[in-house]
Design an enzyme around this catalytic site. Structure first.
Site, PDB file in Angstrom:
ATOM      1  N   SER A  59      40.797  38.197  42.343  1.00  0.00           N
ATOM      2  CA  SER A  59      41.264  36.681  42.132  1.00  0.00           C
ATOM      3  C   SER A  59      42.095  37.130  40.617  1.00  0.00           C
ATOM      4  CB  SER A  59      40.168  35.853  41.834  1.00  0.00           C
ATOM      5  OG  SER A  59      39.177  36.320  41.176  1.00  0.00           O
ATOM      6  N   GLY A  63      37.729  37.287  45.620  1.00  0.00           N
ATOM      7  CA  GLY A  63      36.458  37.585  46.048  1.00  0.00           C
ATOM      8  C   GLY A  63      36.218  38.991  46.518  1.00  0.00           C
ATOM      9  N   ASN A  67      34.161  41.776  40.896  1.00  0.00           N
ATOM     10  CA  ASN A  67      33.121  41.121  41.654  1.00  0.00           C
ATOM     11  C   ASN A  67      31.906  41.833  42.076  1.00  0.00           C
ATOM     12  OD1 ASN A  67      34.613  38.377  42.199  1.00  0.00           O
ATOM     13  ND2 ASN A  67      36.186  39.559  43.296  1.00  0.00           N
ATOM     14  N   ASP A 127      36.633  27.491  34.237  1.00  0.00           N
ATOM     15  CA  ASP A 127      35.350  28.485  34.783  1.00  0.00           C
ATOM     16  C   ASP A 127      34.953  29.407  33.805  1.00  0.00           C
ATOM     17  OD1 ASP A 127      37.364  30.292  35.060  1.00  0.00           O
ATOM     18  OD2 ASP A 127      37.275  30.196  37.399  1.00  0.00           O
ATOM     19  N   HIS A 167      38.477  33.157  34.608  1.00  0.00           N
ATOM     20  CA  HIS A 167      39.951  33.387  35.246  1.00  0.00           C
ATOM     21  C   HIS A 167      40.957  33.140  34.157  1.00  0.00           C
ATOM     22  CE1 HIS A 167      37.779  33.315  39.058  1.00  0.00           C
ATOM     23  NE2 HIS A 167      38.459  34.377  39.335  1.00  0.00           N
TER      24      HIS A 167
END
Length: 238
Positions: free
Chosen positions: A59, A96, A124, A205, A208
């Protein structure tokens, strides 16, 4: 004695055969010139065409939460263009994805004709607490396959979250420099350098980058990406 040579022109049939052959050869040469450019022209085309780069990642590469034009690949391509460097950077980021998932889609994510790949995978794996040995194996195989195809690689490293403990962090973070040394790869040690933990450069978040954060990543990575491009060009015909 009968002459069997095609150059025996002692009769009308011989003349006809000769001229038919001559015209055929000339037509063939004309078609070859039209549809098969000289080797020098082909070399010039290879030397001058845009450097084709694939950004293979998760991502952070895909640009989760951002317009496509503000994602890392598009921003990097624009920054290089501003410096007079023509590239085509494909966004092969999938939100992801772990290193193993990146490996599973490598063949179709990196098409033929690709000159170089920026590999940004592993974040991840770390967030999921995947055994670093599995991450290492997947990244090593990605690198092996790309090198086997004659593609240059820039490896983007990642750091482990402190809550995973020092042993995990040590094993995980060692993956990237060790793969780079073993395979003579270019490496950017930490993809989120200068951006991680800075709230002004991240989305709500906290994971990112926002558009400003992507700008920081690109500006810091530009020198190593320019070296990647230089490696590609050094291999092209003079």
């Amino acid at each position: 004695m009968r002459q069997h040579s095609l150059l025996a022109l002692d009769g009308s049939a011989g003349y006809r055969s000769y001229w038919t052959l001559l015209i055929s050869v000339q037509m063939g040469a004309l078609l070859l010139a039209l549809f098969c450019p000289p080797a020098t022209a082909q070399s010039d085309a290879v030397r001058d065409r845009a450097v084709r780069i694939v950004a293979l990642g998760d991502s952070l590469t895909a640009g989760l939460g951002l317009p496509l034009g503000a994602a890392f690949p598009a921003t990097l391509e624009a920054a290089l263009k501003a410096r007079g460097i023509v590239t085509e950077i494909a966004n092969a980021g999938v939100s992801g994805d772990t290193a193993s998932r990146g490996l599973a889609r490598l063949a179709w994510s990196v098409p033929e004709g690709t000159d170089a790949v920026i590999v940004e995978l592993g974040a991840n794996d770390m967030l999921l607490g995947i055994d670093p040995a599995i991450t290492r194996e997947a990244l090593a195989e990605i690198v092996r396959r790309l090198i086997g195809r004659g593609i240059f690689v820039l490896l983007a490293g990642m750091r482990a979250a402190p809550n995973l403990g020092p042993e995990y962090g040590r094993k995980f973070e060692a993956i990237f420099p060790e793969l780079a040394v073993k395979n003579d790869l270019l490496i950017y040690p930490f993809f989120l350098d200068g951006v991680a933990t800075d709230a002004t450069l991240n989305q709500p978040d906290g994971l990112h980058p926002n558009a400003a954060g992507v700008d920081v990543i690109v500006s810091r990575m530009l020198p190593i990406v320019e070296e990647l491009i230089a490696r590609v060009k050094r291999r092209r015909p003079a």
